[in-house]
Design an enzyme around this catalytic site. Structure first.
Site, PDB file in Angstrom:
ATOM      1  N   CYS A 103     -17.665 -36.797  20.297  1.00  5.83           N
ATOM      2  CA  CYS A 103     -16.972 -35.558  20.620  1.00  5.83           C
ATOM      3  C   CYS A 103     -15.818 -35.834  21.595  1.00  5.83           C
ATOM      4  O   CYS A 103     -14.820 -36.406  21.212  1.00  5.83           O
ATOM      5  CB  CYS A 103     -17.957 -34.509  21.143  1.00  5.83           C
ATOM      6  SG  CYS A 103     -17.272 -32.827  21.135  1.00  5.83           S
ATOM      7  N   HIS A 230     -22.422 -34.359  17.196  1.00  8.64           N
ATOM      8  CA  HIS A 230     -23.250 -34.860  18.293  1.00  8.64           C
ATOM      9  C   HIS A 230     -24.580 -35.424  17.791  1.00  8.64           C
ATOM     10  O   HIS A 230     -25.564 -34.683  17.657  1.00  8.64           O
ATOM     11  CB  HIS A 230     -23.557 -33.723  19.278  1.00  8.64           C
ATOM     12  CG  HIS A 230     -22.429 -33.363  20.175  1.00  8.64           C
ATOM     13  ND1 HIS A 230     -22.240 -33.942  21.406  1.00  8.64           N
ATOM     14  CD2 HIS A 230     -21.425 -32.459  20.018  1.00  8.64           C
ATOM     15  CE1 HIS A 230     -21.174 -33.414  21.986  1.00  8.64           C
ATOM     16  NE2 HIS A 230     -20.650 -32.511  21.158  1.00  8.64           N
ATOM     17  N   GLU A 232     -26.620 -37.248  19.488  1.00  9.86           N
ATOM     18  CA  GLU A 232     -27.586 -37.233  20.598  1.00  9.86           C
ATOM     19  C   GLU A 232     -28.275 -35.883  20.748  1.00  9.86           C
ATOM     20  O   GLU A 232     -29.241 -35.749  21.513  1.00  9.86           O
ATOM     21  CB  GLU A 232     -26.893 -37.634  21.916  1.00  9.86           C
ATOM     22  CG  GLU A 232     -26.151 -36.540  22.646  1.00  9.86           C
ATOM     23  CD  GLU A 232     -24.817 -36.146  22.025  1.00  9.86           C
ATOM     24  OE1 GLU A 232     -24.120 -35.299  22.616  1.00  9.86           O
ATOM     25  OE2 GLU A 232     -24.466 -36.674  20.942  1.00  9.86           O
TER      26      GLU A 232
END
Length: 276
Positions: A103, A230, A232
């Site tokens: 990002c 994302h 994560e």
């Protein structure tokens, strides 16, 4: 010529942190869960020599709003890294290390000039990440199609379902650079529909209007990877927005309920690159 990296039982991962970065703890957790020795390091500590990229095998630049996204998203941090860390980062890449930008980190690496450039051309920015066509911050889950096997982080993965959260996520490049990026196989991820077909620029499957549905890019070596979604944020199955419905369907059909989220594979690939 890239020097072959020594194999480590557990690679050391540096997760960059600093002013406005706010996904560093999640990224550190993701890499540690995948088996790396992960540590968050402030940008000033690298610049001041209190820590060094020479001690690590993986560099992750996480999401957030570094330096308030002043001027443009990721631009200030990219300039600081280029001014103070260009030699260290060049050594880091040359010896076979991995670099991941997520990002805001993706915006940083693109504006640093690490991605999209022709082979052998250092530090020249040839693409950017621009404001979403929707003129709004996009916070949603998207389907992604993996392109090819070049990128270390996406090898063995065919598709992903991950969240995006950005106001500037549109990959843009001049026509000749975009054609070269495509022909050299530097597109690693594309926005797709539920069947895995390219989104064709259609909103919201393509949440930002990114040219050619580009969601992530790699370098010619496949060891540098930047993506706007994302990974994560989808490490465990229960992070899925419809996990309870999927779990119930699995139980009814006698299938095992998944444990890992799809984003975990990105970090696992980074670690196994050194440990396999």
């Amino acid at each position: 010529m890239v020097t072959q990296m020594t194999t480590f039982a557990a690679p050391r991962a540096l997760v960059l942190t600093g002013y406005g970065i706010n996904c560093d703890r999640e990224t550190e957790f993701a890499l540690a869960s995948a088996g790396a020795k992960a540590r968050r390091v402030h940008i000033n500590d690298l610049i001041d020599g209190l820590d060094s990229l020479d001690r690590y095998q993986i560099l992750a630049v996480p999401g957030g709003f570094s330096y308030g996204d002043d001027i443009a998203s990721g631009k200030v941090l990219a300039n600081r890294m280029k001014t103070h860390l260009s030699e260290a980062l060049a050594r880091f890449v040359e010896r076979g290390s991995l670099v991941l930008g997520i990002c805001n980190g993706c915006q940083v690496l693109v504006k640093y000039g690490l991605l999209g450039r022709p082979a052998g051309v250092a530090g020249r920015q040839v693409m950017t990440v621009w404001f979403n066509d929707s003129n709004r911050y996009e916070d949603r889950w998207v389907h992604l199609r993996v392109e090819g096997e070049r990128c270390v982080f996406t090898r063995g993965i065919r598709s992903l379902y991950l969240p995006v959260a950005h106001g500037e996520g549109k990959f843009v490049a001049a026509a000749e650079d975009l054609e070269r990026i495509e022909s050299e196989g530097l597109v690693a991820l594309r926005y797709a529909d539920e069947q895995g077909n390219p989104a064709g620029g259609r909103y919201p499957a393509n949440p930002n209007g990114s040219l050619n549905d580009i969601a992530g890019v790699t370098d010619p070596s496949g060891r540098i990877f930047s993506l706007m979604p994302h990974p994560e944020r989808f490490l465990h199955f229960t992070h899925h927005p419809q996990w309870t419905r999927i779990a119930e369907a699995c139980r009814r059909e006698g299938r095992p309920v998944p444990e890992q989220g799809q984003g975990f594979a990105i970090f696992r690939n980074a670690v196994t690159y050194f440990t396999d």
